[in-house]
Design an enzyme around this catalytic site. Structure first.
Site, PDB file in Angstrom:
ATOM      1  N   SER A  60      -0.851  -2.767   1.018  1.00  0.00           N
ATOM      2  CA  SER A  60       0.352  -2.524   0.428  1.00  0.00           C
ATOM      3  C   SER A  60       0.710  -0.920   0.847  1.00  0.00           C
ATOM      4  O   SER A  60       1.773  -0.557   1.059  1.00  0.00           O
ATOM      5  CB  SER A  60       0.210  -2.562  -0.997  1.00  0.00           C
ATOM      6  OG  SER A  60      -0.753  -1.383  -1.704  1.00  0.00           O
ATOM      7  N   GLU A 101       8.809  -5.152 -13.779  1.00  0.00           N
ATOM      8  CA  GLU A 101       7.902  -6.215 -13.058  1.00  0.00           C
ATOM      9  C   GLU A 101       6.872  -6.833 -14.174  1.00  0.00           C
ATOM     10  O   GLU A 101       5.927  -7.314 -13.780  1.00  0.00           O
ATOM     11  CB  GLU A 101       6.863  -5.428 -11.920  1.00  0.00           C
ATOM     12  CG  GLU A 101       7.782  -4.672 -11.011  1.00  0.00           C
ATOM     13  CD  GLU A 101       6.799  -4.151  -9.972  1.00  0.00           C
ATOM     14  OE1 GLU A 101       5.638  -4.691  -9.567  1.00  0.00           O
ATOM     15  OE2 GLU A 101       6.949  -2.787  -9.779  1.00  0.00           O
ATOM     16  N   ASN A 133       0.988   5.214 -12.859  1.00  0.00           N
ATOM     17  CA  ASN A 133       2.315   4.347 -11.941  1.00  0.00           C
ATOM     18  C   ASN A 133       2.984   3.628 -13.075  1.00  0.00           C
ATOM     19  O   ASN A 133       2.640   2.840 -14.020  1.00  0.00           O
ATOM     20  CB  ASN A 133       1.537   3.312 -10.984  1.00  0.00           C
ATOM     21  CG  ASN A 133       2.749   2.646 -10.135  1.00  0.00           C
ATOM     22  OD1 ASN A 133       3.879   3.072 -10.203  1.00  0.00           O
ATOM     23  ND2 ASN A 133       2.227   1.712  -9.126  1.00  0.00           N
ATOM     24  N   CYS A 158       8.997  -2.503  -7.313  1.00  0.00           N
ATOM     25  CA  CYS A 158       9.145  -1.168  -7.936  1.00  0.00           C
ATOM     26  C   CYS A 158      10.494  -0.597  -7.308  1.00  0.00           C
ATOM     27  O   CYS A 158      10.783   0.379  -8.257  1.00  0.00           O
ATOM     28  CB  CYS A 158       8.148  -0.369  -7.417  1.00  0.00           C
ATOM     29  SG  CYS A 158       6.445  -0.535  -8.088  1.00  0.00           S
ATOM     30  N   SER A 195       6.895  -3.303  -3.436  1.00  0.00           N
ATOM     31  CA  SER A 195       6.111  -4.283  -2.759  1.00  0.00           C
ATOM     32  C   SER A 195       6.826  -5.504  -2.370  1.00  0.00           C
ATOM     33  O   SER A 195       7.927  -5.911  -3.263  1.00  0.00           O
ATOM     34  CB  SER A 195       4.578  -4.710  -3.485  1.00  0.00           C
ATOM     35  OG  SER A 195       3.968  -3.460  -3.329  1.00  0.00           O
ATOM     36  N   HIS A 220       8.938   7.213  -4.450  1.00  0.00           N
ATOM     37  CA  HIS A 220       8.226   6.192  -5.054  1.00  0.00           C
ATOM     38  C   HIS A 220       6.719   6.775  -5.272  1.00  0.00           C
ATOM     39  O   HIS A 220       6.118   6.913  -4.212  1.00  0.00           O
ATOM     40  CB  HIS A 220       8.347   4.901  -4.606  1.00  0.00           C
ATOM     41  CG  HIS A 220       7.234   3.875  -5.539  1.00  0.00           C
ATOM     42  ND1 HIS A 220       7.432   3.654  -6.573  1.00  0.00           N
ATOM     43  CD2 HIS A 220       6.360   3.040  -4.902  1.00  0.00           C
ATOM     44  CE1 HIS A 220       6.449   2.771  -7.021  1.00  0.00           C
ATOM     45  NE2 HIS A 220       5.976   2.427  -6.114  1.00  0.00           N
TER      46      HIS A 220
END
Ligand code: COA
Length: 445
Positions: free
Chosen positions: A211, A83, A328, A120, A364, A244
């Site tokens: 989210s 990302e 993350n 992700c 997301s 995740h």
């Protein structure tokens, strides 16, 4: 049918460590417990000035190829999931191949290279592509290299800032693999959502609270789809359930909802009903609000039961161990969770060969995917060869001033006068910009 899955994994963490309790919390005027207990995070890995998504991906891949005795000609496919890409046209995999060609004699002339994007969940999608390519027989005996690499940085003072991280997970996908095989059943939950996006900008636009809701909703749909497609979800049938992990607290919220779904219609639901009553079903309520209240109440009670706690402590908690130390890693996070769970079995001396993992990925925007994997007999040797815990230990612990400097460096600045905080050794480093705006890399002996 040939079994296909993950044959080897190598991980590269960013070299800097931001201690959330000692360094970040006091500077933000926050109680350290918000990070360590609330989010479940102790530290973030951040990249030094000479590190980025390419160096971390190339370093992990180089180590993987050397350890497995591979030459570039053995690889028929390189897919990078990220990302954090810095180019809308030239894929990161070409940069990674270029780095590797500096240190190997051969080249990746005939390897199909690409880049996968769906927040992700893209790392899992890239694994899926590699699986399908091999299963279709198009690989001609060659293997696929799948790399999930990200610098997960948020704007300063964004609530997401505490969950930052940076690292790469390189995975070798092959026939008859040593670590896990992928089972064919899959479930998806996918919808057009605006919870987290990066519209041509380095730091994301995030609606953090939303989210979290979207994560839970898509996971539930993916689980329903997985069951409909013939997937088994009985909680006792899985050694670990890697989710995740944007931060461990998110997994703590998702796990009881998943468990509630998985035990429906099983012996476990019956046993639980005696203790906390039956699960509320929507058709028993006049309004959706009443149903939601009943579900929330039931889930609270469920989390207090021995049955649930034992499952969570055995199958889920160990999977967030690495994440709590590094933050993350976006596309890499669920793949760190898999490794983290397997390390738990290795440390406990538990042979989990033949047992299954239920892997729950999420991106997301938004999409969740669920599939099962079967652990293969070479998993212990593969894990013993990994150096992730040594790397975590060796990170340079930065001050808040150093953090502020390094955060600016990674805002895609073209030039920087911030000095590196660590010394590169036998690795790829970022080496400045070329005449067409390309990023350049070299190998440091
Ligand atoms: N001791 C213990 N726990 C504490 C605490 C303390 N001193 N202070 C706060 N907490 C708890 C809160 O109760 C909360 O837990 P809960 O949700 O179980 O109630 C948790 O710590 C986080 O605190 P909160 O105030 O909700 O944090 P925040 O609003 O500043 O940020 C996110 C949380 C998730 C919104 C933020 O990290 C974010 O935007 N992250 C990026 C997006 C993301 O990762 N989304 C996940 C889906 S991909």
């Amino acid at each position: 049918m040939t079994e296909v899955g993950i044959d080897a994994i190598e991980i590269e963490t960013g070299k800097l460590k931001l201690d959330l309790a000692e360094t970040f919390a006091p500077a933000q005027g926050e109680d350290p417990g918000k990070y360590t207990k609330g989010l479940g995070l102790d530290a973030s890995s951040l990249p030094d000035t000479y590190e980025d998504i390419v160096t971390m991906a190339a370093n992990a891949s180089h180590r993987l190829m050397k350890r497995k005795g591979l030459e570039p000609e053995d690889i028929g496919r390189i897919d990078v999931a990220t990302e954090s890409a810095f180019d809308n046209s030239k894929p990161v995999s070409t940069y990674v191949a270029g780095c590797l060609e500096q240190v190997f004699d051969g080249d990746f002339l005939h390897a199909n290279k690409g880049e996968r994007k769906f927040a992700c969940v893209a790392g899992t999608q890239a694994l899926d592509d590699a699986f399908n390519w091999i299963r279709a027989g198009r690989n001609q005996g060659r293997k696929a290299l799948v790399i999930a690499t990200d610098t997960a940085l948020y704007a300063r003072d964004d609530p997401g800032e505490a969950t930052q991280g940076a690292g790469a997970v390189a995975m070798l996908i092959d026939e008859n693999p040593d670590i896990v095989t992928f089972e064919p059943e899959q479930g998806f939950g996918s919808a057009d959502e605006t919870d987290f996006l990066k519209p041509n900008q380095q730091f994301p636009s995030v609606d953090g609270k939303r989210s979290m809701q979207v994560y839970l909703a898509r996971m539930r749909e993916a689980m329903q789809d997985f069951v409909r497609n013939g997937g088994d979800v009985h909680p006792e049938n899985f050694a670990y359930v890697p989710f995740h992990t944007p931060f461990p607290g998110m997994v703590r919220k998702a796990a009881p909802l998943g468990y509630r779904h998985c035990v429906r219609g099983t012996d476990i639901e019956e046993a639980l009903a005696e203790e906390i009553g039956p699960q509320p079903r929507s058709d028993e309520f006049d309004t959706s609000e009443e149903f939601l209240d009943a579900i929330t109440e039931y889930t609270k009670k469920l989390q207090e039961t021995d049955q649930y706690r034992e499952w969570y402590e055995r199958a889920v908690e160990p999977t967030v161990d690495i994440s709590s130390q590094v933050g993350n890693w976006y596309t890499g996070s669920v793949h760190l969770a898999r490794v983290s769970g397997l390390f738990d079995a290795l440390d406990a001396g538990r042979d989990v060969t033949g047992k299954q993992l239920l892997v729950a990925s999420y991106g997301s925007g938004a999409q969740a995917e669920i599939h099962a994997e079967t652990i293969q007999s070479g998993w212990q040797d593969e894990l013993e060869a990994m150096t992730i815990f040594e790397q975590i230990e060796d990170r340079h612990d930065i001050s808040f001033q150093e953090y502020e400097d390094i955060h600016d460096v990674h805002n895609h600045d073209e030039t920087t006068d911030v000095e590196p905080m660590t010394t590169p050794h036998e690795e790829f480093v970022f080496d400045g910009w070329g005449r067409m705006g390309e990023r350049q890399y070299r190998y440091v002996e």
